[in-house]
Design an enzyme around this catalytic site. Structure first.
Site, PDB file in Angstrom:
ATOM      1  N   HIS A   1      -3.036  -4.633  11.076  1.00 22.92           N
ATOM      2  CA  HIS A   1      -3.258  -4.130  12.429  1.00 22.92           C
ATOM      3  C   HIS A   1      -3.205  -5.249  13.461  1.00 22.92           C
ATOM      4  O   HIS A   1      -3.575  -5.040  14.619  1.00 22.92           O
ATOM      5  CB  HIS A   1      -4.591  -3.394  12.506  1.00 22.92           C
ATOM      6  CG  HIS A   1      -4.566  -2.077  11.797  1.00 22.92           C
ATOM      7  ND1 HIS A   1      -3.726  -1.048  12.163  1.00 22.92           N
ATOM      8  CD2 HIS A   1      -5.253  -1.618  10.719  1.00 22.92           C
ATOM      9  CE1 HIS A   1      -3.908  -0.021  11.368  1.00 22.92           C
ATOM     10  NE2 HIS A   1      -4.824  -0.341  10.481  1.00 22.92           N
TER      11      HIS A   1
ATOM     12  N   ILE B   1       0.816  -1.212   0.000  1.00 17.26           N
ATOM     13  CA  ILE B   1       0.000   0.000   0.000  1.00 17.26           C
ATOM     14  C   ILE B   1       0.850   1.263   0.000  1.00 17.26           C
ATOM     15  O   ILE B   1       0.417   2.310  -0.467  1.00 17.26           O
ATOM     16  CB  ILE B   1      -0.972  -0.013   1.193  1.00 17.26           C
ATOM     17  CG1 ILE B   1      -1.845  -1.275   1.128  1.00 17.26           C
ATOM     18  CG2 ILE B   1      -1.845   1.219   1.202  1.00 17.26           C
ATOM     19  CD1 ILE B   1      -2.567  -1.476  -0.187  1.00 17.26           C
TER      20      ILE B   1
END
Length: 772
Positions: free
Chosen positions: A709, A446
């Site tokens: 995460h 990303i």
């Protein structure tokens, strides 16, 4: 304006206060605990100290009633999940063995057990952990934490009010648990949950609570008759309990609308309403409903989400009107102050003139106290404060900082041609395939790679003057070299430079654009221990010089593979900043888009063939009411197209979004006209891929296969299986392989392993597809 004293003394209060501590003490203690450097007892002691500090700050400012229960080690919705005993089956053993470790396992996952899904808290940049509920869910009350924190405040001699997430909002935020029917509605569990809330309320009453606040922000969204009936039933049942404190039902972030008369008629003692921004409509709605006879009204007249100084005279006028609509009016911020930094007093780098325009949690608290005093004693009691406030407001209005005529002229000259690519997507796709030569299922990341301790130290050394710019840039070059070499060795197809030079995806750009201000200590919790420093959008926006070209070009010089240029999009630049409140958001978005367009054009001119413009906040900023959404999406998508509309057909434009309910904005995603979009999908098991397919999304997409995460590393087999789910929704010719989000918060060992598995999975599926 002169305001006469209220008939009864108005009290001041707030719904919550920032948790992290002035120096992010909570973050450091929790992360130290995760790493084994801090004991559980030491972590609890740090947390207790922060709670005491917050309550004392509020009391010293003059707040009459402090909140308890707003503090959290990770997330207040997760705390509610624990309070009602809705522990997912896969986490029950860990919670039973060690409640603290089990709590963090629900939040972050382990190598063997997936965490709860995370998404945005309404239209804020705060993330909550999504409860998982099913037909077999059994609730049980656990009020130990809520009672203990309330008793801590009482021990300090304070008047305190426990704050809980309300039962209706909790159920409306929940999702079906794994194994539950996909169409299961958690709200059907309301009758099962209400006795648990009744038990918690009784426990708090036994501990001495006079009032308990139940937060119901979900009621400011459009609600069906069945959902409104659930509200009526919930507070009808809780209201008639005899063994309970007085109930204050709170809503915020928007107008309460059709839920207001339902709550006004409920057998509860008070309502807390937002009277800022769009929620100013609550004033008219309250009058139309006949007011709140016999009830307490807590009026949120100080904006709890933005950082501009309050217009005290305007707020006093609102409060004066409200005096005729309720038996007792108290004063508060519009929502928890969780969403703003702690104190402007520590900001030494902002000009004193501009600092006068700003109000963080400490200053907002004092505004609330001042307004309560003015309401109770009349404007004569706060004459000095009103005079200073008028001066501060005038200083901002008349400042040249807020107005740049050349920027406004350029924005006014934007034409329809400026917001369209020069070729259709099919034409662009063919040109890009020929130009880039990428394989089936191309792999990429990303944008960001781990920010190492060495890199953070180098940044701190530069700020402190221990190294010069040359030494710092040498460190950045070294980091980029390592990131490029790793990606080449691993076999990624489209590379990134890793963003070693960037402290934050918004702040980095804000520091290089005119009209923005950066804080040094303005930390705000985003999720868990993750804190950000949102910049302040104070004036008209322009780009004095290129911001990313140098480092992107350097990275491209190290490899023959394409390196993406990485920018943050205009909507996210607004959403993750504190925006100006003196002009429409659409106007500000157009200014930011034009500044970014200049950067996109310069990246392309430097030889960058793939440019990613991230818009993770597009869904986050979606208005809570459906009636307001079309206008927002029109200017938001136009701003993106204005940013990217000037490039050649063979330049591939990517965008990225994460942690949101994408199904609400699929048409808007289509309207962006990006060539490739990458989205979070790992925790939601490729739900977004199915949503794109159902919409008929015609372009390329990369639903994420690695949840960044969580510390767990998915195996090659797990990643392959998730990609197969994606392939059932999207054709291989349009499917990319990537993580959910940037890798900045991860460590290098897990990053290496996860990306090696990601590439291996893509290669395995390419081989399968080539022989099928």
């Amino acid at each position: 304006m002169t305001t006469e004293p209220a008939t009864a003394a108005a009290r001041s209060t707030v719904y919550g206060y920032p948790r992290q501590g002035a120096n992010r003490e909570l973050k450091k203690a929790i992360e130290g605990y995760w790493k084994g450097r801090v004991t559980a007892d030491a972590l609890r002691a740090t947390a207790a100290g922060l709670r005491r500090t917050n309550w004392r700050r509020l009391a010293e400012a003059g707040v009459d009633e402090v909140p308890t229960g707003d503090f959290s080690y990770y997330d207040h919705v997760l705390d509610t999940t624990v309070m009602v005993g809705a522990i997912p089956a896969r986490h029950r053993e860990a919670v039973a063995a060690d409640p603290l470790d089990g709590y963090f396992a629900m939040a972050r996952g382990t190598q063997d057990v997936a965490p709860l899904e995370m998404t945005k808290w309404f239209d804020t940049n705060y993330h909550y952990l999504v409860p998982e509920l099913g037909p077999d869910t059994v609730f049980s009350a656990d009020s130990a934490r809520q009672v203990a924190e309330f008793e801590e405040a009482l021990a300090l001699g304070l008047t305190a009010r426990p704050v809980l997430v309300g039962p209706v909002t909790f159920l409306l935020l929940a999702k079906p648990a794994p194994g539950a029917p996909a169409d299961f509605d958690p709200l059907t569990l309301l009758d099962r949950m209400l006795p648990v809330y009744a038990e918690v309320l009784a426990d708090l009453r036994a501990a001495g609570a006079e009032w308990v606040q139940l937060d119901e922000p979900a009621l400011v969204q459009d609600r069906t008759p069945a959902q409104l009936n659930a509200v009526r039933r919930a507070y009808g049942d809780l209201g008639v309990l005899t063994d309970r404190p007085k109930l204050l039902i709170a809503s915020y972030f928007d107008r309460l609308g059709e839920a207001l008369p339902v709550l006004a008629k409920a057998p509860v003692e008070g309502l807390a309403l937002d009277f800022t921004g769009a929620a100013e409509a609550n004033l008219d709605a309250l009058a139309a409903a006949g007011g709140l006879p016999g009830k307490r009204l807590v009026a949120g007249v100080v904006d709890g989400r933005n950082i501009w100084v309050n217009d005290l005279e305007k707020s006093l006028a609102t409060l004066g009107t409200l005096l005729g609509l309720a038996d007792h009016v108290d004063v508060s911020a519009s929502c928890s102050l969780l969403h703003v930094p702690i104190d402007t007093a520590v900001e030494r780098d902002i000009e004193p003139q501009i600092l006068r325009w700003l109000a963080f949690a400490e200053q907002k608290t004092r505004e609330v106290v001042t307004l309560a005093k003015g309401l109770a004693q009349g404007t004569g009691a706060i004459g000095a404060e009103l005079s200073a406030n008028r001066s501060d407001l005038a200083s901002r209005t008349n400042s040249p900082i807020t107005l740049a005529p050349d920027v406004r002229a350029r924005a006014a000259a934007v034409s329809a041609a400026d917001v369209r690519r020069s070729a259709s997507y099919p034409e662009r796709s063919a040109a890009q395939r020929a130009h880039l030569g990428l394989p089936l299922l191309p792999t990429t990341t990303i944008g960001s790679f781990p920010q190492t301790d060495e890199l953070r130290s180098a940044r701190a050394d530069l700020r402190a003057g221990r190294i010069d710019t040359g030494g710092y840039e040498e460190r950045i070059r070294s980091e980029i070299q390592e990131v490029i070499a790793f990606q080449e060795k691993t076999g990624l197809d489209v590379l990134v430079h890793g963003e070693a030079e960037r402290n934050d995806m918004v702040q980095y750009f804000a520091e290089r654009l005119t009209g923005y201000l950066a804080t040094r200590h303005g930390w705000v919790q985003s999720y868990g221990t993750r804190c950000v420093r949102p910049p302040i959008l104070a004036g008209d926006i322009s780009r004095p010089e290129p911001m990313t070209v140098r480092w992107t070009s350097y990275a491209q010089s190290l490899t023959p593979r394409p390196v993406k240029g990485m920018l943050t999009g205009p909507v996210t630049m607004l959403a993750w900043s504190f925006v100006r409140d003196d002009q429409p958001l659409a106007d500000t978005a157009r200014q930011v888009a034009l500044a970014l367009r200049d950067e996109v054009d310069d990246l392309e001119a430097s030889g960058t063939s793939v440019i990613q413009v991230d818009e993770p906040a597009l869904r986050e900023t979606l208005p809570l009411r459906a009636a307001d959404r079309a206008a927002y999406l029109a200017w938001a998508t136009e701003a993106f197209r204005l940013t990217t509309g000037g490039v050649r057909p063979d330049t591939q434009i990517h965008t990225h979004m994460c942690y949101a309910e994408f199904g609400d904005i699929v048409q808007a995603i289509d309207d962006l006209d990006a060539d490739v979009i990458s989205l979070e999908a790992a925790r939601s098991h490729m739900q977004v891929a199915r949503e794109l397919a159902a919409h008929g999304y015609p372009r390329e997409a990369g639903p994420g296969v690695y949840d960044i995460h969580s510390p767990r590393v998915p195996s090659t087999e797990e990643t392959t299986d998730l990609l197969r789910v994606g392939l059932r929704a999207l054709p291989a010719e349009r499917l990319w392989v990537n993580p959910d989000c940037g890798l900045k918060t991860r460590g290098w060992p897990e990053t290496r392993a996860a990306l090696e598995h990601l590439v291996a999975a893509a290669r395995a599926l390419r081989a399968e597809l080539s022989t099928s």
